[in-house]
Design a protein around this motif. Structure first.
Motif, PDB file in Angstrom:
ATOM      1  N   CYS A  24      24.727  29.945 -22.719  1.00 48.49           N
ATOM      2  CA  CYS A  24      23.521  29.443 -22.039  1.00 48.49           C
ATOM      3  C   CYS A  24      22.567  29.415 -22.893  1.00 48.49           C
ATOM      4  O   CYS A  24      22.212  30.171 -23.593  1.00 48.49           O
ATOM      5  N   THR A  25      21.712  28.092 -23.033  1.00 52.00           N
ATOM      6  CA  THR A  25      20.865  28.030 -24.113  1.00 52.00           C
ATOM      7  C   THR A  25      19.388  28.203 -23.546  1.00 52.00           C
ATOM      8  O   THR A  25      18.626  28.051 -24.172  1.00 52.00           O
ATOM      9  N   GLY A  26      19.437  28.295 -22.361  1.00 49.23           N
ATOM     10  CA  GLY A  26      18.109  28.733 -21.627  1.00 49.23           C
ATOM     11  C   GLY A  26      17.192  27.495 -21.375  1.00 49.23           C
ATOM     12  O   GLY A  26      16.156  27.364 -21.533  1.00 49.23           O
ATOM     13  N   CYS A  27      18.000  26.291 -21.488  1.00 50.17           N
ATOM     14  CA  CYS A  27      17.200  24.989 -21.061  1.00 50.17           C
ATOM     15  C   CYS A  27      16.448  24.817 -19.878  1.00 50.17           C
ATOM     16  O   CYS A  27      15.648  24.092 -19.683  1.00 50.17           O
ATOM     17  N   GLY A  28      16.972  25.545 -18.857  1.00 49.38           N
ATOM     18  CA  GLY A  28      16.233  25.667 -17.703  1.00 49.38           C
ATOM     19  C   GLY A  28      16.555  24.411 -16.676  1.00 49.38           C
ATOM     20  O   GLY A  28      15.962  24.022 -15.619  1.00 49.38           O
ATOM     21  N   PHE A  29      17.432  23.557 -17.234  1.00 47.22           N
ATOM     22  CA  PHE A  29      17.799  22.232 -16.554  1.00 47.22           C
ATOM     23  C   PHE A  29      18.361  22.709 -15.016  1.00 47.22           C
ATOM     24  O   PHE A  29      17.972  22.030 -14.085  1.00 47.22           O
ATOM     25  N   CYS A  30      18.987  23.856 -14.961  1.00 45.05           N
ATOM     26  CA  CYS A  30      19.220  24.308 -13.579  1.00 45.05           C
ATOM     27  C   CYS A  30      18.151  24.706 -12.571  1.00 45.05           C
ATOM     28  O   CYS A  30      18.753  24.713 -11.446  1.00 45.05           O
ATOM     29  N   LYS A  48      19.414  30.021 -14.447  1.00 46.87           N
ATOM     30  CA  LYS A  48      19.136  30.535 -15.588  1.00 46.87           C
ATOM     31  C   LYS A  48      18.597  32.220 -15.686  1.00 46.87           C
ATOM     32  O   LYS A  48      19.425  32.805 -16.348  1.00 46.87           O
ATOM     33  N   ILE A  51      21.819  33.981 -14.892  1.00 49.32           N
ATOM     34  CA  ILE A  51      22.713  33.947 -15.884  1.00 49.32           C
ATOM     35  C   ILE A  51      22.443  35.046 -16.944  1.00 49.32           C
ATOM     36  O   ILE A  51      22.999  35.819 -17.661  1.00 49.32           O
ATOM     37  N   CYS A  85      23.937  21.908 -15.221  1.00 40.00           N
ATOM     38  CA  CYS A  85      23.746  22.565 -16.412  1.00 40.00           C
ATOM     39  C   CYS A  85      24.461  21.690 -17.420  1.00 40.00           C
ATOM     40  O   CYS A  85      25.829  21.476 -17.306  1.00 40.00           O
ATOM     41  N   PRO A  86      23.984  21.151 -18.524  1.00 39.58           N
ATOM     42  CA  PRO A  86      24.815  20.487 -19.532  1.00 39.58           C
ATOM     43  C   PRO A  86      25.632  21.543 -20.494  1.00 39.58           C
ATOM     44  O   PRO A  86      26.383  20.894 -21.102  1.00 39.58           O
ATOM     45  N   SER A  87      25.490  22.807 -20.254  1.00 39.44           N
ATOM     46  CA  SER A  87      26.250  23.578 -20.989  1.00 39.44           C
ATOM     47  C   SER A  87      27.639  23.866 -20.119  1.00 39.44           C
ATOM     48  O   SER A  87      28.329  24.818 -20.367  1.00 39.44           O
ATOM     49  N   ILE A  89      28.155  25.333 -17.540  1.00 37.26           N
ATOM     50  CA  ILE A  89      28.217  26.829 -17.125  1.00 37.26           C
ATOM     51  C   ILE A  89      28.542  26.774 -15.496  1.00 37.26           C
ATOM     52  O   ILE A  89      27.592  26.371 -14.871  1.00 37.26           O
ATOM     53  N   ILE A  91      27.670  28.321 -12.874  1.00 36.34           N
ATOM     54  CA  ILE A  91      26.687  29.399 -12.532  1.00 36.34           C
ATOM     55  C   ILE A  91      26.979  30.301 -11.012  1.00 36.34           C
ATOM     56  O   ILE A  91      27.138  31.420 -11.169  1.00 36.34           O
TER      57      ILE A  91
HETATM   58  S1  SF4 Z   1      21.391  24.641 -17.275  1.00 36.70           S
HETATM   59 FE1  SF4 Z   1      23.052  25.902 -18.092  1.00 36.70          FE
HETATM   60  S2  SF4 Z   1      22.529  26.134 -20.074  1.00 36.70           S
HETATM   61 FE2  SF4 Z   1      20.585  25.391 -19.275  1.00 36.70          FE
HETATM   62  S3  SF4 Z   1      19.403  27.429 -18.558  1.00 36.70           S
HETATM   63 FE3  SF4 Z   1      20.532  26.897 -16.821  1.00 36.70          FE
HETATM   64  S4  SF4 Z   1      22.596  28.130 -16.955  1.00 36.70           S
HETATM   65 FE4  SF4 Z   1      21.296  28.126 -18.921  1.00 36.70          FE
END
Ligand code: SF4
Ligand SMILES: Cc1cc2nc3c(=O)[nH]c(=O)nc-3n(C[C@H](O)[C@H](O)[C@H](O)COP(=O)(O)OP(=O)(O)OC[C@H]3O[C@@H](n4cnc5c(N)ncnc54)[C@H](O)[C@@H]3O)c2cc1C
Ligand code: SF4
Lengths: 348, 476
Positions: A24-30, A48, A51, A85-87, A89, A91
């Motif tokens: 998780c990069t912490g991008c917050g897209f979720c 985020k 996770i 989530c672009p990573s 994950i 969730i």
């Molecule tokens: S979108 Fe994915 S990578 Fe980005 S904060 Fe949420 S869980 Fe982490």
């Protein structure tokens, strides 16, 4: 030491999930579109946040206390974050895994007890199931259709009859979706499948649980998929309707088109869409363990759906008894798709 | 944990429901999108400027640090509270107060999400152009405090170019109005400009007046592929040298292409590098044709175009997802923001990218390079095993070399992601002669050093600290 990742905790979770958490990069897209975060606006409500809490627990940075437990349950498992989530994950899956390790909320005790003792979340007794053991077509109504949304079961059996089927209605002990979502222990009930080769469901959560767990030899379908296949001729119905994708049918099972096509096959029916639709559809907060523990949140989520339907001046239609039941309790008048189908399907 | 009387005081100011002290809340508010973490002692969520004034007055009297926070998408630890203290979540102040198209400005609270503002502006045919990759979630307050920009900066500039004025609560608790509602102003010190890029260290911004721009009538997007990264870099300078300013000119190297294809299930051409070039306005089609011809001349293998809104969105989605997608590049790597945002003169792009790759090879780490090549702004992501002390050390050395290369090329260590912790030591090198002035300004405006202390010119030591990853956890 597990693989290359040194998680300190003894919480057992497979390596793939642990790596996902770490990624998780912490991008917050979720956060964007999370129906719970939209209401609360606080970090721990978002994908985020959860996770990172899982990470904190696995690393031993934090210990599970009431706030951490609550955060893992303050989620309707709608899966919207996962689509964002672009990573990559998963969730909801990680939230579910964590739920297996932390205690339940007090509000869940009764639910668990009811399912374990009475085989349904309400702690009530069932009416006797209709059995046609010789049929190759089965129907699993589930707790909500047997005990609350009986209208949907009635409409479904009526539609099947009009199409020439008298299904084997399965003995209806709970599909265990609420227990699975809570993370409680599940004992699989014995079911008598008779000669069934196709089993139909009205409730998407039941369908998901069956698909997940067993029955490889039996074709498992949502009732709308079955109806679409049968290509019935409908009588006209001049109404404007808006279709609400139930999370289980849509994001969990990927069934978006069948219910829409069934509706579109009804002459005169005008189908309109929510602004957020299909993969992006808004969760109405109807799942039983969620709304039991977070009634206010579930109310706000449901009312948002009702408001938009009203604004678009369309009849709200859905395909899950959970959504129907919840939205009715909030003062809405949703119809199940099968009620419309029954209405527009003439007797043979 | 702060004394109970402070917590009670905060609750009296904002209401109990807006003060958070649980394990779950403190832990999660200690992250942004950087490699750093530290939990605050309390999180407070004000809904009005008056409340912010009262909170800051308490903090100043008691000498408790305050870190203002937007969406927490900063990449250098800007919103991580190094001293614990108070994190002030500004996302509840999210009203778009006015859109005055006839005066070309809008007035917003700091917690407005960038994409939401543009949704409202679009209804009137206007937009606020900076377009950061995090635009769907980041706040205007965060953008102003970091001088964020993005892929359209090449034509439309950065956040600073749109800030006309603002209201700021100073460390003393005083509310000051900076700037104007007019497009021009030569009336005294441009203090609103000083607040842009101040990273929450000089004051808390509670209202912002932004200039808005008409939406272009048309957009066209070209995808050019290259079998040499160096050639792609040269392509960028050649395009710019022709005098056509595209509305975006982005580069992605092969590591990034592969990562996005894997994570987003896209099928971008698997080449050494690609350029995404956008033109907009009435002459968009003509201009893209001219640019395509230049790309061909400079060695592009293929060029495709689209004006289809859906296709363009899909390509931009791929580009915007590079940063997080890199985290799934290899099974045992995570992608971390280190040396992630260098800017070099456009003509030096090719040299810079090639040097970064060499540095990565020399240090046994993987680096993905992408970015807003058209304005010289390159992003890199370091992929490493977060558990390996050696890889962190190698990464820090590589970062040092990258920054020195950039400074040698007369570039800057940050084009848009700003300083915080992760870039502080190198900003201190780059701005050597300005550091004392920066510190003097900070002291004058924040005598007790309560506003986001310890960052930028105040940071000391290695950046591999306050790590959210396991290595230093074992070390502690
Ligand atoms: S979108 Fe994915 S990578 Fe980005 S904060 Fe949420 S869980 Fe982490
Ligand atoms: C996937 C991804 C892509 C990104 N792409 C870009 C990009 O293309 N271009 C770019 O420039 N950046 C980019 N960023 C970095 C970041 O998103 C931006 O800098 C953004 O503007 C930060 O906004 P925020 O609301 O998240 O601020 P936060 O991270 O919450 O805060 C950032 C800083 O601003 C301060 N701050 C916040 N609000 C206020 C206020 N009201 N008053 C005073 N100080 C305040 C904080 O104290 C902190 O120092 C990206 C980040 C991610 C994760
Ligand atoms: S599953 Fe739904 S409610 Fe839960 S975190 Fe994800 S988006 Fe939010």
């Amino acid at each position: 030491m597990e693989g290359k990742y040194n998680f300190l905790s003894t919480i057992s979770m497979d390596k793939k999930r642990k790596i996902e958490i770490m990624s998780c990069t912490g991008c917050g897209f979720c956060k964007e579109g999370c129906p719970v975060f939209e209401q609360t606006g606080i970090e721990s409500s978002s994908g985020k946040g959860k996770i990172l809490l899982a990470y904190g627990l696995l690393q031993g940075d934090i210990i599970e206390d009431e706030s951490v437990t609550r955060a893992f349950y303050e989620c309707s498992l709608c899966k919207k974050c996962e689509t964002r989530c672009p990573s990559l994950i998963d969730i909801p899956l990680i939230i579910s895994s964590m739920r297996k390790h932390i205690g339940y909320l007090p509000q869940h005790e009764q639910l668990i007890q009811n399912i374990n003792t009475s085989n349904n979340p309400f702690g009530e007794t069932y009416e006797a199931p209709v059995l046609n053991k010789n049929s190759t077509l089965g129907y699993f109504p589930g707790c909500f259709l047997n005990l609350r949304e009986k209208n949907i079961k009635k409409a479904t059996l009526s539609v099947l009859k009009k199409l020439g089927y008298k299904p084997h209605v399965l003995n209806t002990s709970c599909c265990n979706a609420p227990l699975e979502r809570i993370g409680a222990r599940i004992t699989s009930p014995k079911r008598d499948y008779g000669y069934i080769n196709t089993l139909l469901f009205s409730c998407p959560a039941c369908l998901y649980m069956f698909k997940k767990n067993t029955y490889k030899k039996i074709q498992l379908s949502h009732i709308t998929e079955f109806i679409l296949q049968k290509k019935p001729i409908f009588t006209p119905w001049k109404k404007k309707v808006i279709y609400h994708d139930p999370c289980y049918l849509g994001r969990w099972l990927g069934i978006y088109d069948a219910p829409r096509q069934v509706l579109q096959n009804i002459p005169g029916l005008e189908l309109v869409e929510f602004t957020d639709t299909r993969e992006s559809a808004q969760c109405c907060g109807s799942e039983v363990e969620f709304r039991t523990a977070f009634p206010l949140l579930a109310e706000k989520m449901g009312k948002k759906v009702l408001r938009e339907a009203k604004k678009k001046n369309a009849l709200l239609v859905t395909a899950s008894p959970h959504c129907s039941y919840h939205l009715k309790k909030l003062g809405g008048h949703p119809l199940d798709i099968l009620e419309i189908v029954d209405n527009c399907l003439p007797l043979k | 944990m702060l004394p109970p009387k402070i917590i009670t005081h905060l609750k009296n100011i904002t209401g109990e429901e807006n003060v958070f002290t649980t394990t779950a809340d403190l832990y999660t508010y200690g992250f942004d999108a950087s490699i750093h973490h530290r939990s605050p002692e309390v999180v407070v969520r004000p809904h009005a400027t008056r409340q912010i004034q009262e909170i800051i007055t308490v903090a100043n009297k008691e000498k408790i640090s305050i870190v203002p926070r937007g969406a927490g998408t900063g990449l250098s630890g800007q919103a991580v509270p190094l001293q614990g203290g108070i994190v002030m979540d500004l996302t509840a102040m999210n009203r778009i107060k006015k859109i005055r198209i006839s005066d070309l400005y809008c007035l917003v609270e700091p917690g407005v999400v960038y994409a939401n503002l543009n949704k409202e502006l679009a209804k009137k045919g206007f937009f606020f152009p900076p377009t950061p990759g995090s635009g769907d979630v980041c706040t205007i307050g965060g953008m102003v405090a970091l001088n964020a920009s993005g892929m359209r900066a090449i034509k439309y500039g950065a956040t600073r170019d749109y800030v006309l004025g603002m209201k700021v609560v100073m460390a003393s608790g005083n509310l000051v109005t900076l700037g104007t509602y007019t497009l021009k102003n030569a009336s005294g010190y441009q203090l609103e400009r000083l607040m842009v890029g101040s990273e929450g260290t000089l004051g808390i911004i509670t209202e912002i007046t932004l200039r808005v721009f008409p939406l272009p009538t048309k957009r066209t997007l070209a995808l050019a592929t290259y079998s040499s990264l160096k050639k792609a870099g040269e392509g960028v300078s050649a395009v710019i040298a022709q005098g056509i300013i595209p509305s975006a000119l982005e580069i992605m190297d092969n590591v990034c292409i592969k990562a996005v294809n894997k994570a987003m299930n896209l099928s971008l051409p698997n080449k050494e590098a690609l350029l995404l070039i956008e033109t907009d306005g009435m002459n968009a089609t003509d201009e893209i044709q001219k640019i395509a011809a230049i790309c061909k001349k400079t060695g592009a293998d293929s060029i495709t175009f689209t004006e289809d809104e859906k296709e363009m969105q899909q390509l931009w989605r791929g580009r915007k997802s590079v940063l997080p997608s890199l985290s799934r590049y290899g099974d045992n790597y995570v992608s971390v923001s280190l040396a992630d945002d260098m800017s070099v003169p456009i003509s030096q792009i090719s040299k810079a990218i090639v040097a970064f790759q060499q540095i990565a090879t020399d240090h046994g780490i993987i680096i993905g390079t992408y970015g807003h090549a058209g304005d010289g702004n390159l992003h890199t992501k370091v992929l490493l095993d977060p558990n390996s002390q050696d890889q962190w050390k190698q990464a820090e050395k590589a970062v040092d070399k990258i920054y020195h290369t950039v400074l040698d090329l007369r570039g800057t260590i940050s084009g848009e992601h700003a300083i915080g912790i992760s870039k502080a030591p190198w900003m201190q090198k780059e701005r050597r002669t300005a550091l004392q002035t920066m510190e003097n300004i900070k002291k004058t405006l924040d005598k007790n050093n309560i506003l986001n202390p310890g960052k930028m010119m105040q940071w000391k030591g290695s950046i591999i600290s306050y790590l959210r990853y396991p290595w230093t956890k074992k070390e502690k």
